[in-house]
Design a protein around this motif. Structure first.
Motif, short mmCIF file in Angstrom:
data_model
loop_
_atom_site.label_atom_id
_atom_site.label_comp_id
_atom_site.label_asym_id
_atom_site.label_seq_id
_atom_site.Cartn_x
_atom_site.Cartn_y
_atom_site.Cartn_z
N GLN A 12 55.41 35.73 35.25
CA GLN A 12 55.19 37.06 35.79
C GLN A 12 55.45 38.13 34.73
O GLN A 12 54.67 39.07 34.59
N GLU A 13 56.52 37.96 33.99
CA GLU A 13 56.84 38.92 32.94
C GLU A 13 55.78 38.91 31.85
O GLU A 13 55.43 39.96 31.30
N GLU A 16 52.81 40.87 33.13
CA GLU A 16 53.10 42.29 33.11
C GLU A 16 52.95 42.87 31.70
O GLU A 16 52.42 43.97 31.52
N HIS A 19 49.27 43.02 30.89
CA HIS A 19 48.65 44.13 31.60
C HIS A 19 49.00 45.47 30.95
O HIS A 19 48.15 46.36 30.83
N GLU A 20 50.26 45.61 30.54
CA GLU A 20 50.68 46.82 29.85
C GLU A 20 49.89 47.01 28.55
O GLU A 20 49.49 48.12 28.20
#
Length: 292
Positions: A12-13, A16, A19-20
């Motif tokens: 998940q990290e 993220e 995506h960032e």
């Protein structure tokens, strides 16, 4: 002692971070922004466009630029209730006074209550209410839900195919990832012919969000109730609440919201040269308050 992160948490990290990185790529691709465009293109906004285009930066950039051009010409954030109030006299589309279980704004659509013939103004009315739904989203929520009631619907009250296509294109292309779910409650059999044509205008993501609900189909009813508290849900949608549309009261709410929207966009501030804010770079899509 230290705990080792689970694989799912690490994954998940990692997502993220990716995506960032994509958001930053899109920012760079769009270049410098100013005025309403800068107000519009927050990280939350860019993420919605990236999500709509499966995180492809080039496609997201094209989509974003098309939206900015559309907003520059159409000026949806400048539409005010008195301009479209006649469209709302029968309550054919309005913002509900309840939210779904996720806190989303709910729009109720009743195509059988059609009362006008100007297709352009009908679309303008819908755009106004989409903007209004976004304006009234609670903090932390970016999406709305639609409930469509087919009471009184017939082919004679049905919107033309072109109007349906234009409305769908606006929703998909200029409000990406704003629609969470749309429930079509108990549509008549003659609607199937219309749907067979209209569904080809929907992209795959939007198509998955459209759910047909039939009172005698337990699974479809349970799906809708997983989104809505039955005590809030109007009887027209199988709930326990009474659906009442008071045009005068709704108009008062919209006029108050117009003041809110004007403040958000800076229309309440005097212009030094007597010109409107439209002189800045292309107008953005209205955003709910930025989400950190």
């Amino acid at each position: 002692m230290f705990r080792r992160k689970s694989n799912s948490q690490s994954h998940q990290e990692s997502d993220e971070l990716q995506h960032e990185h994509k958001v930053n790529e899109l920012k760079d691709a769009l270049g410098p922004l100013s005025g309403r465009s800068l107000q519009y293109c927050t990280d939350a906004c860019l993420k919605r466009y990236l999500e709509a285009r499966n995180w492809n930066v080039d496609k997201s950039k094209k989509m974003m630029e098309e939206t900015l051009r559309w907003r520059s010409a159409y000026k949806p954030e400048e539409i005010r209730w008195p301009e479209v109030a006649i469209e709302g006299e029968t309550g054919k589309v309005y913002r509900a006074n309840f939210h779904d279980r996720h806190g989303r704004t709910v729009l109720i659509l009743r195509p059988g209550m059609q009362n006008t013939t100007s297709l352009d103004n009908q679309i303008r009315h819908l755009v106004y209410l989409i903007e209004n739904a976004i304006l009234n989203l609670p903090e932390g929520q970016e999406q709305m839900a639609w409930l469509i009631d087919f009471t009184g619907w017939s082919l004679s009250t049905n919107v033309p195919i072109k109007s349906a296509r234009d409305s769908i294109n606006i929703l998909q292309n200029h409000y990406p990832e704003r629609l969470a779910i749309a429930f079509l409650y108990s549509p008549p059999r003659i609607f199937e012919a219309f749907w067979k044509v209209v569904k080809y205008f929907l992209d795959a993501k939007t198509f998955q969000k459209v759910k047909f609900v039939y009172p005698k189909n337990k699974d479809s009813v349970e799906l809708m109730r997983s989104y809505f508290d039955v005590d809030n849900l109007p009887a027209e949608f199988g709930g326990k609440a009474t659906l009442q549309y008071d045009h005068e009261e709704f108009s008062r709410q919209m006029v108050q919201d117009d003041v809110k929207a004007a403040k958000l966009w800076g229309f309440d501030k005097p212009q030094s040269n007597g010109c409107g804010a439209a002189e800045v770079s292309p107008e953005p899509e209205y955003l709910a308050p930025p989400i950190s």
